[in-house]
Design a protein around this motif. Sequence first.
Motif, mmCIF file in Angstrom:
data_model
loop_
_atom_site.group_PDB
_atom_site.id
_atom_site.type_symbol
_atom_site.label_atom_id
_atom_site.label_comp_id
_atom_site.label_asym_id
_atom_site.label_seq_id
_atom_site.Cartn_x
_atom_site.Cartn_y
_atom_site.Cartn_z
ATOM 1 N N ALA A 112 43.886 30.613 42.949
ATOM 2 C CA ALA A 112 44.554 31.830 42.484
ATOM 3 C C ALA A 112 44.726 31.782 40.962
ATOM 4 O O ALA A 112 44.494 32.780 40.263
ATOM 5 N N LEU A 113 45.093 30.605 40.459
ATOM 6 C CA LEU A 113 45.268 30.452 39.017
ATOM 7 C C LEU A 113 43.933 30.701 38.297
ATOM 8 O O LEU A 113 43.861 31.423 37.308
ATOM 9 N N GLU A 114 42.897 30.100 38.870
ATOM 10 C CA GLU A 114 41.564 30.262 38.303
ATOM 11 C C GLU A 114 41.182 31.734 38.182
ATOM 12 O O GLU A 114 40.685 32.184 37.147
ATOM 13 N N SER A 115 41.461 32.497 39.213
ATOM 14 C CA SER A 115 41.018 33.886 39.148
ATOM 15 C C SER A 115 41.920 34.698 38.217
ATOM 16 O O SER A 115 41.454 35.637 37.568
ATOM 17 N N ALA A 156 34.004 27.478 33.883
ATOM 18 C CA ALA A 156 34.508 26.453 34.802
ATOM 19 C C ALA A 156 35.920 26.090 34.384
ATOM 20 O O ALA A 156 36.303 26.274 33.232
ATOM 21 N N MET A 157 36.706 25.593 35.334
ATOM 22 C CA MET A 157 38.087 25.239 35.018
ATOM 23 C C MET A 157 38.566 24.111 35.916
ATOM 24 O O MET A 157 38.344 24.131 37.117
ATOM 25 N N THR A 158 39.219 23.110 35.294
ATOM 26 C CA THR A 158 39.882 22.084 36.086
ATOM 27 C C THR A 158 41.248 21.823 35.480
ATOM 28 O O THR A 158 41.412 21.840 34.264
ATOM 29 N N GLY A 192 31.714 32.954 41.639
ATOM 30 C CA GLY A 192 31.630 34.299 41.069
ATOM 31 C C GLY A 192 30.959 34.313 39.714
ATOM 32 O O GLY A 192 30.599 35.371 39.208
ATOM 33 N N ARG A 193 30.815 33.119 39.077
ATOM 34 C CA ARG A 193 30.117 33.121 37.789
ATOM 35 C C ARG A 193 28.614 33.320 38.007
ATOM 36 O O ARG A 193 27.965 34.046 37.269
ATOM 37 N N TYR A 194 28.077 32.619 38.994
ATOM 38 C CA TYR A 194 26.659 32.780 39.337
ATOM 39 C C TYR A 194 26.561 33.208 40.786
ATOM 40 O O TYR A 194 27.377 32.796 41.588
#
Lengths: 212, 711
Positions: free
Chosen positions: B317-320, B335-337, B429-431
Amino acid sequence: MGALLAMMKRARLAAMLAGAALGVAGCDTLSAMAPGGGATTKRISLDQLGQPRLRASLERRGTSALMHVTGRNGDVVTWETPQRISVSLADGVLVATRGLGHDLMSVEVREARAALKGALPAGADYPRFYGYLDGEHRTTYRSFLCHVVVPERDVVETTGDGRLITRITERCSDPDFSFSNVYWRADDGELVRSRQWIGPELGHIRLERVSG
Amino acid sequence: MAGVFGMTSRFWLAAAVVAALPVTDSRADQPLSFGYNTYGYPGMIDMPAAHSRPDGELAFTSSYFAGQFRNTLTFQMSPRLSGSFRYSQLEDIRPQPGAAVVNSRLDRSFSLHFRFIDEGFRRPAVAVGLNDFLGTGLYESEYFVASKTFGERFRVSGGIGWGRLGGVGGFRNPLSFVADGFRRRDASSNPFGGRVNGGNWFQGDAAFFGGVQWQASDKLHLTLEYSSDNNPSEVPSAFEREIPFNFGATYRVRPGVGLSANYLYGSEFGVQLSMALNPKDPPTGSGRDPAPPPVVPRAVAQASDLGWTLGRDESRALESRVAQELELQGIRLHAMTVSGDTARLEVENETYHREAQAVGRTARALTGMMPARIEHFVIVPVTSGMLGSEVRIARTDLESLEHDLQNSWLSYKRAGIGPATGGERPVPGRYPAFDWGLKPYLTPSLFDPDDPVRADVGAELNARFEPVRGLEFSGTFRKKVAGTLDESTRPSTSVLPRVRSEANIYDREGDPAIIDLTGAYYFKPGADIYGRVTAGYLERMFGGVSGEVLWKPVQSRFALGVEVNYVQQRDFDQLWGFRDYEVMTGHVSGYWDMGNGYHAQVDLGRYLAKDWGATVALEREFENGWKIGAFATLTDVPFSTFGEGSFDKGLRITIPISWLSGEPSKDAYVSTIRPVTRDGGARLDVNGRLYEKVRPLHEPELSDGWGRFWR
């Protein structure tokens, strides 16, 4: 949707360029575009109604807009229009603008704020530094010597809720140039209205708290 | 799709942009506004003067008198040195002494003007100049000139000239007392042009010239000069030279734009229009980029937050949320971590000319979204799936510096910039991603003797598909709507393989045209190394396979690249077919960011016509994205085989769209002006070359643009 927006944005740019290239209406296209015209407009949510508002007017452009609080960091409050033009105020004293072009990037206002509160000896000079980006996006500073003009520190009016408003004029100059800022300060310390200098290109901005 | 904009657009486009702009010249209040002479270089009427124009100024000058029409583009490339490129139409002239009079001649020439002594209290400014040192020699001359201002309104200039400028009142060359070789000047007959005629410089008879200029009002200046220019080609067929004096009045219509009326040689009236702009003075200042997200400081104690880790759904959820907020900023989350006290984000800047601005906006946005325990933001700019660098920013610094007077350099000093490590899985969703755009195009063609300005306009469709990280399929298609490029029927006379000289056939037959249609794979085979393989219809005249490897450490001002291509010439109709010319071409390239905005590039290798040689390019780059430069290529093709122009050379101008519009954008006009386009020294024009992709994500570009971190 994203692709469509991107396409429209490109088409608009391309049309503008074509206009410029043909020497037709190039200037008109540029000057007619509203500041931040290409920006994504943020929706004002319902809970922002009833929140404090600020009316900002750019004297030189003859434009004005209502702003809402979008950020607070320490003493600094950032107000923004739906078109994403913002001003940041420390105790009501302007410290930054964004979205106007020729923006004020940063200002040192510690002593100015003290002077407005009467914490400096009357008429004493203090330095004020203004930071901008030049045409090559490099940080540049302008420095001024400022003082609060003594005779103009007068009680001038009262507000509806019975607060006394004092008008304070701050005058600043460097060897080539001078300007003044005027603040209307309530007796509880709040700046209810002001006319402050942004920079040589943008001139003065008028800021006024809007009630209701 | 940065840079796709009008790859083929050229010089007059730039000139028209100059004409259409509301020029703001911050130096306009200077009382002395003496400008350009009829040849377009710093001077009086026909004569030079020693002063330079303001550093960076780009001017377009058109002058006309007695059938002599000169159009000059002049760039003040450094405070002391300016260079000019001139395109002239000369009527009723004798190209060589004693030759027959020709009705009309189109001629290209270059000039350099170098001020080597600054004006002092008593001392005049002194400059040296070379005219037409690289062309046919019609305007060939050299000079030394001194200029002194008196008060704020007078300027007196005087000098000594050679060649054309030594033609009236000439005397024995004073340099010949030093070396006898200076005594005689050879006739400048150079049918092909393009050669540096150094053997003639400062030779033959010399003569004095001079003049005075008076700034009569803020808008008007008057000039009187004594001309030593004997106009050997023009007199007497084009006009009569009655007296050696010229009179001129110049009116400044608005800052940067001057209109002059001249009375020349006692027999002719002339006019001149000068238009100048300075890339250092954008019409909208530092740009009207919408306000960035405000920094959201953490509450003093958020104890509940300690030790809190994100569950999988929460981190999704945070990522989106982060992706959405960044999209509002024109930045794509790659990308995210989030782990420990660090959030690491790979981001793609799709909007801002300066990568530092995208980094700043990303960091600011994160302050409003990341849990309080996250203290470090690691932001990794990504291009075509390749990690460019890594910028570490302490959240505490963002909180404390947002409104600090010196936030720009303090935040730079405290940021850690280094090579990117890792490489996380792209966010869902990026690719795959698909992107397209439709826009008009304009392709001018200049300097054809039959019609010096031609152009086509039409519609251009771009599409790009990225199925997975690093892989890009893209295409550009054009349909002409109207234009005159198909009127060019001049056949190529080239004796080399006709790799570029039949461009007019491509123009005529390519409607509609597939400009390019390629698959490209970008990858990072090692630290500091970047790779690209592209296959397909690479450009409008060639298709095949192109491979490139670039070495560029994050902190380095140097880079080294190797490119190898195997290509086949495409059919004139620019659809699917090929012609039977194949070539292996490629270069080893060295890149050097010299500092102060100067950039150099050297390419060594084999060109499209199978010739071997080297290209040297030098560019002045302004931090707002303007680039103005020149290049020259020498190969093993002899000058006589090359044909007109002797070797390939030209100017390249890049105008950032954001400079014109004030809106943030990575798009730019790139226009290449070649006096003549022939087949020697021609390079493949493949998209996606690595240096320009990677460089903005590295030092010193990040620090050059750091002023925009808080923007």
